[in-house]
Scaffold this motif. Structure first.
Motif, PDB file in Angstrom:
ATOM      1  N   ASP A  10     -25.393  67.150 -35.696  1.00 42.36           N
ATOM      2  CA  ASP A  10     -24.528  68.154 -36.306  1.00 42.36           C
ATOM      3  C   ASP A  10     -24.182  67.817 -37.750  1.00 42.36           C
ATOM      4  O   ASP A  10     -23.680  68.666 -38.478  1.00 42.36           O
ATOM      5  CB  ASP A  10     -23.244  68.360 -35.484  1.00 42.36           C
ATOM      6  N   ALA A  12     -25.285  67.444 -41.395  1.00 40.33           N
ATOM      7  CA  ALA A  12     -26.397  67.806 -42.279  1.00 40.33           C
ATOM      8  C   ALA A  12     -26.880  66.593 -43.076  1.00 40.33           C
ATOM      9  O   ALA A  12     -28.082  66.419 -43.279  1.00 40.33           O
ATOM     10  CB  ALA A  12     -25.978  68.927 -43.229  1.00 40.33           C
ATOM     11  N   ARG A  15     -29.020  64.416 -40.816  1.00 39.51           N
ATOM     12  CA  ARG A  15     -30.324  65.078 -40.607  1.00 39.51           C
ATOM     13  C   ARG A  15     -31.211  64.897 -41.832  1.00 39.51           C
ATOM     14  O   ARG A  15     -32.401  64.595 -41.707  1.00 39.51           O
ATOM     15  CB  ARG A  15     -30.157  66.570 -40.320  1.00 39.51           C
ATOM     16  N   SER A  33     -29.245  71.575 -35.489  1.00 34.13           N
ATOM     17  CA  SER A  33     -27.861  71.196 -35.800  1.00 34.13           C
ATOM     18  C   SER A  33     -26.979  70.922 -34.585  1.00 34.13           C
ATOM     19  O   SER A  33     -25.848  70.481 -34.733  1.00 34.13           O
ATOM     20  CB  SER A  33     -27.210  72.268 -36.678  1.00 34.13           C
TER      21      SER A  33
END
Length: 121
Positions: A10, A12, A15, A33
């Motif tokens: 979740d 960003a 990621r 996400s």
């Protein structure tokens, strides 16, 4: 293109860091996400490895792993958990859910690549 990895987190920024690290090592990376989006992407694509966070909205990592393990295409695909959770109880729950391995954030990019190479080449 190299092997395909689905990363589910979740955050960003996490990621992006994971994607950047893995792409630089020659892997193809798809991002999701949360667990719900990750499960949808897993059902519509094929991945050689799934890397998931534990604490996410909508569906947590352990629930995602349990759901993936019910799908024939993902019964034997390696699933690594990348999380801030470092407790033995949580690791045991992860193993029981079907996790292949456990990495703790913040992660060392080289260690992540080493683990991924060991798991999928």
């Amino acid at each position: 293109m190299g092997k395909s990895i689905l990363t589910v987190d979740d955050s960003a920024s996490i990621r992006q860091m994971v994607s950047f690290t893995l792409k630089a090592a020659g892997y193809s990376v798809t991002e999701a996400s949360d667990g719900v989006q990750g499960l949808d992407k897993a059902k519509t694509g094929h991945y050689d490895l799934i890397l998931t966070d534990q604490n996410m909205p909508n569906m947590d990592g352990l629930t995602l792993i349990r759901q993936l393990r019910t799908l024939p295409a993902y019964r034997s695909v390696p699933i690594l958990v990348l999380t801030t959770e470092a407790g033995d109880t949580m690791k045991m729950q992860g193993k029981a859910a079907g996790a292949t391995g456990w990495l703790v954030k913040p992660f060392d990019p080289q260690k992540l690549i080493d683990v991924v190479k060991r798991v999928i080449g």
